[in-house]
Write an enzyme that holds these catalytic residues in place. Structure first.
Site, short mmCIF file in Angstrom:
data_model
loop_
_atom_site.label_atom_id
_atom_site.label_comp_id
_atom_site.label_asym_id
_atom_site.label_seq_id
_atom_site.Cartn_x
_atom_site.Cartn_y
_atom_site.Cartn_z
N GLU A 1 -9.10 -4.78 4.14
CA GLU A 1 -8.02 -3.89 3.73
C GLU A 1 -8.47 -2.45 3.93
OE1 GLU A 1 -4.98 -3.46 3.36
OE2 GLU A 1 -4.40 -4.07 1.35
N ASP A 2 -7.57 -1.58 4.40
CA ASP A 2 -7.95 -0.17 4.55
C ASP A 2 -8.05 0.51 3.20
OD1 ASP A 2 -5.19 -0.20 4.17
OD2 ASP A 2 -4.76 1.20 5.79
N ASP B 1 -5.11 -0.15 -3.32
CA ASP B 1 -4.44 0.79 -4.20
C ASP B 1 -3.93 0.06 -5.44
OD1 ASP B 1 -3.32 3.19 -5.02
OD2 ASP B 1 -1.78 3.24 -3.51
N PHE C 1 -5.68 11.68 -1.68
CA PHE C 1 -5.32 10.83 -0.57
C PHE C 1 -6.39 10.96 0.50
CE2 PHE C 1 -1.39 12.23 -2.53
CZ PHE C 1 -0.71 11.05 -2.69
N ARG D 1 -3.61 11.45 11.35
CA ARG D 1 -4.06 10.10 11.71
C ARG D 1 -5.15 10.13 12.79
NH1 ARG D 1 -0.15 5.55 12.36
NH2 ARG D 1 1.00 7.05 11.18
#
Length: 88
Positions: free
Chosen positions: A6-7, A10, A59, A72
């Site tokens: 998973e990146d 959260d 973030f 990105r």
């Protein structure tokens, strides 16, 4: 043997669903790897077996992760400032 990658871990809602789905199929082993672990936002109890780093606030952007369709393409991971705090 299954390794879920998973990146950003959260709230845990999505990965919890996936892990339960895979667990029902009874793999020999099931592990979770997350690049970024945002434990402060967790809604359901999910724990990564392998973690790149923990992020308490803010973030992250770069290396394929965007914020508002921007940043990105940065070649590294960066933490964005939230509410006037400094960025890295």
């Amino acid at each position: 043997d299954v390794l879920v990658v998973e990146d950003i871990l959260d709230t845990g809602l999505s990965v919890n669903f996936v892990m339960n789905y895979l667990r029902e199929r009874r793999p020999s082993s099931l592990r979770l790897c997350a690049l970024v672990d945002k434990r402060s936002r967790r809604i359901v109890p999910v724990r990564a077996d392998y973690t790149g780093f923990k992020l308490e606030k803010g973030f992250v952007v770069g290396y394929g992760i965007d914020y508002g369709e921007r940043y990105r393409n940065l070649p590294d991971i960066h933490r964005m400032a939230v509410d006037g705090e400094g960025a890295e």
